[in-house]
Design an enzyme around this catalytic site. Structure first.
Site, PDB file in Angstrom:
ATOM      1  N   SER A 275       6.808  -4.275   0.107  1.00  0.00           N
ATOM      2  CA  SER A 275       7.005  -2.888  -0.312  1.00  0.00           C
ATOM      3  C   SER A 275       8.455  -2.489  -0.101  1.00  0.00           C
ATOM      4  O   SER A 275       9.148  -3.043   0.771  1.00  0.00           O
ATOM      5  CB  SER A 275       6.098  -1.953   0.493  1.00  0.00           C
ATOM      6  OG  SER A 275       6.462  -0.598   0.329  1.00  0.00           O
TER       7      SER A 275
ATOM      8  N   TYR B 101       2.232   0.916   8.048  1.00  0.00           N
ATOM      9  CA  TYR B 101       2.346   0.229   6.766  1.00  0.00           C
ATOM     10  C   TYR B 101       3.723  -0.423   6.613  1.00  0.00           C
ATOM     11  O   TYR B 101       3.830  -1.605   6.262  1.00  0.00           O
ATOM     12  CB  TYR B 101       2.102   1.245   5.659  1.00  0.00           C
ATOM     13  CG  TYR B 101       2.163   0.706   4.255  1.00  0.00           C
ATOM     14  CD1 TYR B 101       1.083   0.039   3.697  1.00  0.00           C
ATOM     15  CD2 TYR B 101       3.294   0.908   3.460  1.00  0.00           C
ATOM     16  CE1 TYR B 101       1.119  -0.422   2.385  1.00  0.00           C
ATOM     17  CE2 TYR B 101       3.344   0.451   2.156  1.00  0.00           C
ATOM     18  CZ  TYR B 101       2.258  -0.212   1.627  1.00  0.00           C
ATOM     19  OH  TYR B 101       2.303  -0.667   0.330  1.00  0.00           O
TER      20      TYR B 101
END
Length: 284
Positions: free
Chosen positions: A176, A189
């Protein structure tokens, strides 16, 4: 930030449901032209029921690959993806369970080998996140669960799959932009995505002598079920507005990167990350 990119909406369960989103994500562009880049190959895609996973599954089907979709419990979305893979001329199986469980990972690989007798591509894409404004609000159980789903599961499934991957095979991990830029509300995350990037680079070096390539994709803000199931309706309405392109991306705009990395076009690519993020320069 006052720019509105999407209708305000929120889902109370994670993972989210694609069929409950409005508008639903675009998983295939009318302009995409397949060229049998993955003909005869077999792929496992975690998080394959919806979002980026669905888009990758459909693109792989168009390129000639058979796909095993691994998902938690979103049965309606998974069936839609199976139907789309079939409609585009390939084969698919859907396998429901928790990739954080090592026994389930073994069952996934066993099912694929029993069905098609080979495994060529592993897409580690499943993920979850728990936004908190303060680290003190983030419970240890949530932190551990995010790490179990996002990185421990990746280790477990890859380890089982390696027994069947041969020279020329490809492993592609979903990282990400948060691994590179950070995110003040996505501490768990972002941390797992940083681990995924390092895992990708290290595993690529480890497996290079065996002819197995390991790469990753680090998407920016992409319109998937994870977004309305994570953020408030107000934040969803502004999702992606802070990118240079001023909007969120669609899964259809990310999936071709997974096609490229799995194909022979990327035969000299390993240990790399492709940044499909709307223009954020992260130098990683």
């Amino acid at each position: 930030m006052n720019d509105k990119t999407l209708p305000a909406q929120h889902q109370d369960r994670q993972p989210g449901l694609e069929h409950a989103m409005h508008p639903e994500p675009v998983y295939l562009s009318d302009s995409y032209r397949a060229a049998d880049k993955l003909a005869g190959k077999v792929a496992i895609i975690t998080g394959g029921d919806s979002g980026i996973g669905r888009a990758v599954a459909v693109h792989y089907a168009l390129e000639g690959a058979k796909v095993a979709l691994v998902y938690l419990d979103e049965n309606e979305d998974a069936q839609k993806t199976v139907d789309e893979v079939t409609r585009h001329g390939s084969e698919a199986i859907a396998l429901a369970g928790d990739v954080g469980d090592a026994g389930f990972c073994q069952c996934v690989v066993d099912a694929v080998i029993a069905k098609w007798g080979r495994l060529d591509i592993l897409i580690n894409n499943a993920g979850e996140q728990h936004p908190k404004e303060d680290l003190l609000e983030l419970e240890e159980a949530d932190w551990e669960r995010t790490f179990r789903t996002n990185i421990l599961a990746m280790f477990q499934l890859t380890k089982v799959a390696l027994r069947h991957l041969q020279s020329g095979a490809s492993i592609i991990n979903t990282s990400s932009v948060t691994a590179y830029k950070g995110n003040p509300m996505l501490l768990d995350y972002s941390s797992t995505k940083g681990a995924i990037t390092s895992f990708t680079r290290s595993l690529a070096i480890n497996l290079a002598p065996r002819g197995i390539r390991v790469n990753g994709v680090a998407p920016g803000p992409i319109w998937t079920p994870l977004i309305p199931s994570t953020f408030s309706a107000d934040k969803v309405a502004e999702f992606g507005a802070d990118t240079p392109l001023g909007r969120p991306g669609q899964p259809s705009e990310v999936a071709p990167a997974y096609v490229y990395l799995a194909s022979n076009d990327a035969s000299y690519m390993t240990g790399q990350m492709l940044h499909v993020n709307g223009g954020s320069v992260v130098n990683g």
